[in-house]
Design an enzyme around this catalytic site. Structure first.
Site, mmCIF file in Angstrom:
data_model
loop_
_atom_site.group_PDB
_atom_site.id
_atom_site.type_symbol
_atom_site.label_atom_id
_atom_site.label_comp_id
_atom_site.label_asym_id
_atom_site.label_seq_id
_atom_site.Cartn_x
_atom_site.Cartn_y
_atom_site.Cartn_z
ATOM 1 C CG ASN A 1 19.373 -39.228 10.563
ATOM 2 O OD1 ASN A 1 18.971 -38.378 9.635
ATOM 3 N ND2 ASN A 1 19.017 -40.523 10.507
ATOM 4 N NE ARG B 1 23.321 -35.930 9.393
ATOM 5 C CZ ARG B 1 21.995 -36.204 9.484
ATOM 6 N NH1 ARG B 1 21.692 -37.114 8.549
ATOM 7 N NH2 ARG B 1 21.423 -35.587 10.426
ATOM 8 C CG HIS C 1 18.521 -42.830 7.240
ATOM 9 N ND1 HIS C 1 18.930 -41.826 7.018
ATOM 10 C CD2 HIS C 1 19.705 -43.697 7.899
ATOM 11 C CE1 HIS C 1 19.905 -41.178 7.638
ATOM 12 N NE2 HIS C 1 20.314 -42.310 8.125
ATOM 13 C CB CYS D 1 14.418 -36.878 7.443
ATOM 14 S SG CYS D 1 14.172 -38.257 6.552
HETATM 15 N N1 ARG Z 1 21.726 -35.887 4.221
HETATM 16 C C1 ARG Z 1 21.234 -36.493 5.188
HETATM 17 C C2 ARG Z 1 22.057 -37.726 5.430
HETATM 18 O O1 ARG Z 1 22.231 -38.373 4.366
HETATM 19 C C3 ARG Z 1 19.731 -36.958 5.115
HETATM 20 C C4 ARG Z 1 19.042 -37.492 6.429
HETATM 21 C C5 ARG Z 1 17.905 -37.886 6.222
HETATM 22 N N2 ARG Z 1 17.316 -38.442 7.606
HETATM 23 C C6 ARG Z 1 16.474 -39.628 7.628
HETATM 24 N N3 ARG Z 1 16.117 -39.591 8.823
HETATM 25 N N4 ARG Z 1 16.463 -40.295 6.717
HETATM 26 O O2 ARG Z 1 22.349 -38.256 6.403
#
Ligand code: ARG
Length: 265
Positions: free
Chosen positions: A68, A88, A165, A260
């Protein structure tokens, strides 16, 4: 050789809830086991690719999910993320710093557009770009990314909260294949996937989707993922893929798995 960015899980924990996987899991991660699982993934990947590391930051527990941090859209060019949730948002400046220090050209989308990097933006093996939107990234990201790339991009609408995602439900593979989970998308998006990948879509079952089988890292014929059913292993082996299972149970409590935890540079 591919290069992946990873971030060690020193400060990883489930300390807030921004996706359904995190609900009920606050404080329940086993930090020692998480460290072991991450190292195992790191060691397996480093035997097949080169790995770069970004320094983790205290108070940013999800920074371990480097996917991310941004979308490397061209050689040494990156579209940095602007995270949807305040929890984040602090990560952005650290990822930007990493890219600047590594000599990347930094691109940013219009400041009011949310975009969560390679979590929602993926290249397929034919060089087409796929953008997922509806939960974390905004639909407006599509036009802006198309302008930056001066190319058409394919948008897919994500509808199910657990598949928030694109990389939780869609994984382009070599030779024109894609692993995908139908229930994550609108029927229109499912049709787009069918039309563009024809007989090269490998649809996964509910069980495999829930084990994060689509959140996979593909290097040549190897597919590195958390867990796959025998059915999926057979289906993939028919197309000459071999699966390497890497248990990442502790990271799944935060809603992320193998893919991820990496960002292809
Ligand atoms: N806890 C993180 C969020 O909700 C997990 C991210 C997972 N990343 C991904 N590329 N699917 O953002």
């Amino acid at each position: 050789m591919k290069t992946f960015l990873m971030c060690d899980p020193r400060y990883f924990e489930v300390s807030y809830v921004i996706n359904p996987w995190m609900a009920g899991n606050q404080g329940l991660e086993n930090k020692e086991l998480a460290a072991k699982q991450w190292k195992n993934l790191h060691d397996i990947l480093s035997s097949k690719a080169s790995i770069k590391l970004i320094e983790p930051v205290a108070g940013l527990p999800d920074m371990v999910f480097t996917a991310n941090g941004g979308f490397v859209c061209r050689d040494h060019e990156v579209i940095v993320s602007s995270f949807r949730y305040p929890e984040r948002q602090g990560e952005s400046s650290y990822f930007s710093q990493f890219f600047e220090n590594s000599g990347y050209r930094i691109r940013r989308l219009n400041s009011d557009i949310k975009f969560e990097g390679a979590g929602d933006a993926l290249y397929d093996s034919n060089g087409r770009v796929w953008i997922g939107y509806g939960h974390r990234s905004d639909a407006q990201a599509l036009d802006e990314i198309a302008t930056i790339l001066q190319a058409q991009v394919n948008g897919l609408t994500l509808v199910a909260p657990r598949w928030y995602h694109l990389d939780t439900a869609f994984c382009p593979l070599v030779n024109g294949y894609v692993l995908a989970y139908e229930q994550a998308f609108t029927s229109q998006s499912v049709n787009i996937i069918k039309n563009k990948f024809n007989d090269r879509v490998i649809w996964v079952s509910d069980e495999d989707a829930n084990n994060f089988a689509c959140n996979a890292v593909n290097i040549g014929s190897d597919i590195i993922l958390n867990k796959a059913s025998d059915e999926l292993k057979v289906a993939l082996s028919k197309h000459n893929f071999s699966i390497i299972e890497v248990d990442v149970s502790e990271f799944m409590k935060a809603g992320g798995a193998c893919k991820c935890l990496t960002l292809e540079l």
